[in-house]
Design an enzyme around this catalytic site. Structure first.
Site, short mmCIF file in Angstrom:
data_model
loop_
_atom_site.label_atom_id
_atom_site.label_comp_id
_atom_site.label_asym_id
_atom_site.label_seq_id
_atom_site.Cartn_x
_atom_site.Cartn_y
_atom_site.Cartn_z
N ASP A 1 26.29 1.77 19.62
CA ASP A 1 27.27 2.40 20.50
C ASP A 1 26.80 3.74 21.04
OD1 ASP A 1 29.31 0.61 20.84
OD2 ASP A 1 30.51 1.32 19.16
N GLY A 2 26.04 4.49 20.23
CA GLY A 2 25.54 5.78 20.67
C GLY A 2 24.61 5.64 21.86
N ASN B 1 34.14 9.03 26.52
CA ASN B 1 34.98 8.89 25.33
C ASN B 1 36.02 10.00 25.21
OD1 ASN B 1 34.02 6.53 24.31
ND2 ASN B 1 32.71 7.44 22.75
N GLU B 2 35.53 11.24 25.09
CA GLU B 2 36.51 12.32 24.85
C GLU B 2 35.89 13.67 25.14
OE1 GLU B 2 35.51 10.80 21.47
OE2 GLU B 2 33.92 12.29 21.69
N ASP C 1 41.60 23.20 13.48
CA ASP C 1 40.14 23.06 13.48
C ASP C 1 39.64 22.69 14.87
OD1 ASP C 1 39.75 23.61 10.82
OD2 ASP C 1 39.46 21.54 10.20
N ALA D 1 39.15 4.02 26.27
CA ALA D 1 37.89 3.55 25.67
C ALA D 1 37.46 4.42 24.51
CB ALA D 1 36.79 3.50 26.73
N ASN E 1 39.03 10.24 18.25
CA ASN E 1 40.49 10.28 18.21
C ASN E 1 41.07 9.54 17.01
OD1 ASN E 1 43.32 10.24 19.37
ND2 ASN E 1 42.83 8.05 19.44
N SER F 1 39.63 8.93 14.14
CA SER F 1 39.33 9.69 12.92
C SER F 1 40.29 10.85 12.74
CB SER F 1 37.92 10.24 13.00
OG SER F 1 37.00 9.20 13.21
#
Lengths: 255, 255, 255, 255
Positions: free
Chosen positions: D44-45, D114-115, D144, D152, D158, D160
């Site tokens: 995926d990376g 992704n984010e 934090d 996606a 998210n 986690s």
């Protein structure tokens, strides 16, 4: 009743400094070394500093709220302080000892009253191996961080990381991940207070991690041991109508 | 070593009944009243029944898994049973006593090893008032239900209702709501094991509520008291390599 | 501006009935069949009843808060009602259609604006099989219950059961378990609004389950289908400064 | 059927490089600029890197899993690749645009599929102000970190951080805190996909914060804007029996 010798300490904020002046005018001031009791004026952060400062001294600490949060603090009130100290209830806390080995092989020690936490230093997630009593419990935790909290600290960082609140005197520690990627639904674990927790940092060059005991931070750690030290005691004083045990129970029923 | 007198009990399922026959052929069978140890063959549900059946008898219980889940059970193995019983580790549990007052004013008592739970009987949400040690902690909890679980029961219904797992020996109880409507983000509270919990059912005609102690259900309750009874002990036997304390810790690290 | 013909309806509580009298004195009253707009006076529960009562009528509903919660309601204010109605913003909701087959083989239909929920009737946990678009997604869910909520209903029962809040207009439904025993960490699933959800009740004799569409309850169901019906529309009116979309976003940022 | 011109790209890992050799031997290789389709070999990376690399090119990407996780990837299979590409289903994603202003006043832009996430750089918690569509929604979030994820990306960081999974095509973004200290029970918010999110970093000298768009990190940010950019499209190809929409739904029902 002979009056107790009080040493007042105060945070830098104006409200704390004003209170310091007024209380000294009313009750006098002695050096901490000569004091029967330390009175800490400020918020929870300053109270935590005060506890660390006097952790080696066998002197109780009474906090009064002149700052924010106030979880470990009594309400502020200038009146009848000697009487209130006389009837205050004592709660004894024991700190965690953190032993952090940094990547250069040196070992560092620090005490934590609230929690020991590990945290990724870069955008790379931390990869941690967790042992409890020398047994591997999680071979590989991928996360933003991880913390071990005492009951007194369970309402602080632990709560923000979705860990449960522990009653004072529950003889437990709580181990809580911050943003666990894998195993991705792992939430937290309650451990007997005698548990010896070891966290090994995997791939530490690619994934640097810092370790923090309350305020004391070590960067680039390779391995961190955490264990409660019952040989060290911190005595806090609370007005009986609103003591710490009561507060921690009350906190759990907040809407 | 003199061989222990074993009384085997088994669930109705075929696997349990087959095991019963084989084990009696190997080790004989005595009546429960004459037994040094009870061996329970079945799943966690049957084990819970066995514990209730012998709760007044001072005899340890060793469960072997012939059913589902197996949290309170040892792995099934027909070999060397006397030796395994001899080296088994004992865990002592204490039950909760539930005193439920029904709407007709009568009072009912029942024991719970896992949990006491209350639950709405109709589509109307329950409205409950919670007292801990006679102090009102939640004046009005609107919910599907509520439970008080022991550490042994914390992995059962409590876990499903999003409550935390408690280590065996943690001297705590956990109070967990089921679908709290108001206060709507209330999750659960850990209480000292000596806590006396009272739940008052408000508007009980409009909002009927039942109370359950493990299996024993009372419909239309008005008030329920829950307290641990340390005068009653249940001794469970576990193979040392896989005892209950270990399992409860391991359970908390499951992915 | 020609004044709109208003039909006021009110809950039984005193505050609602008083408001009814005052508003009729100020603005008159027409029969619902002749109304341009329905004004509902009461809390969220009465508003939901009003929405169901007029669901077949093509008339918008403006709620004013004379009760508890008030999520679907405007603030109460007697002044300038025609002007406020004229500038109100419309939000269109679509209900869910529940088709519940009971154990005697008959099929029942009911509409739900908030949610369709299933719930165990006895102390036996429900055992459910979930299909989405005819595909089995959970072969066996053991739980206290399960619900399918619309965005408008996502702040109601769904939120209590730890499900997420959905923005109005998000074209989603949310499927949330109540106390999932197995799979025990299953939380909830967001589904496209066109999803057809079927819940099959397993072991229905041993484990009786009821199904509820908002208020309408059917006992002893064998199978329940839930699907959004976009052919039915309910138009709600909101003051622009505080509309439903805004409220649902604001609700998500509540402390 | 005329065969598509394929450009294969591969991660450095051995499994990916081996696959690269075999697939080129079977189907040939063209430069990315001449390709009808990009085939990405890795985990995926690497897939995320590939998507970023070709985000300005109007060429679809088909990923095959030669690495870890594989959420955005098809199963690896060397056979009949042209046929599989011909019948693959297309999913179109739109990235987020992050505009980060650093403490020296310069503005940086980066895309995130992704984010976009913000994270404290030191042991000091971040203090953030959140605006949605220019309206302050949280005046002060102590945490934090914080993230804004696309559908996606909702199964990545998210998840986690305890945020909900969003179905592909749900026209939503999700805003999720990491370890919210205050407001301490704030979990996450679903927003319409057109929402403009601004995060202002308060006390940025004392509390330095970094911002990350997928891989691209900026240290010491003062303010971050996040908005979806529908003018940019990324087309992914999936085997029909196991497409992304299906996977994201399936993911929500994992035990």
């Amino acid at each position: 009743m002979s009056l107790p010798k009080i040493s007042f300490v105060a945070a830098e904020q104006e409200a704390a400094q004003e209170a310091l002046g007024q209380l000294i005018a009313l009750y006098g001031q002695v050096a901490p070394d000569d004091a029967d009791v330390i009175v800490s004026l400020g918020g929870d952060g300053f109270m935590l500093e005060t506890m660390h400062r006097f952790i080696d001294r066998d002197v109780p600490i009474y906090g009064m709220n002149r700052g924010t949060v106030g979880f470990l603090l009594n309400n502020y009130n200038e009146d009848h302080l000697p009487e209130r100290l006389a009837r205050a209830q004592k709660v004894t806390l024991h700190p965690l000892v953190m032993t952090a080995e940094t990547s250069d092989g040196t070992r560092h020690h620090a005490l934590a009253i609230n929690e020991v936490s590990l945290h990724r230093e870069s955008r790379q997630a931390a990869k941690l191996r967790i042992r409890v009593d020398k047994k591997i419990r999680l071979d590989e935790l991928i996360c933003d961080g991880l913390l071990v909290a005492t009951p007194a600290g369970s309402t602080a960082y632990n709560l923000s990381a979705h860990g449960p609140i522990l009653p004072i005197g529950s003889d437990l520690l709580v181990l809580t991940p911050v943003s666990a990627f894998r195993p991705r639904r792992w939430r937290s674990a309650l451990l007997p207070h005698k548990a010896v927790v070891n966290v090994e940092v995997l791939e530490q060059k690619k994934r640097p991690v810092s370790a923090v005991a309350d305020f004391t931070e070590f960067r680039d750690v390779a391995s961190v041991d955490v264990v409660e030290d019952r040989s060290i005691s911190i005595d806090l004083l609370f007005d009986p109508e609103h003591n710490l045990e009561e507060r921690i129970i009350a906190e759990q029923f907040l809407p």
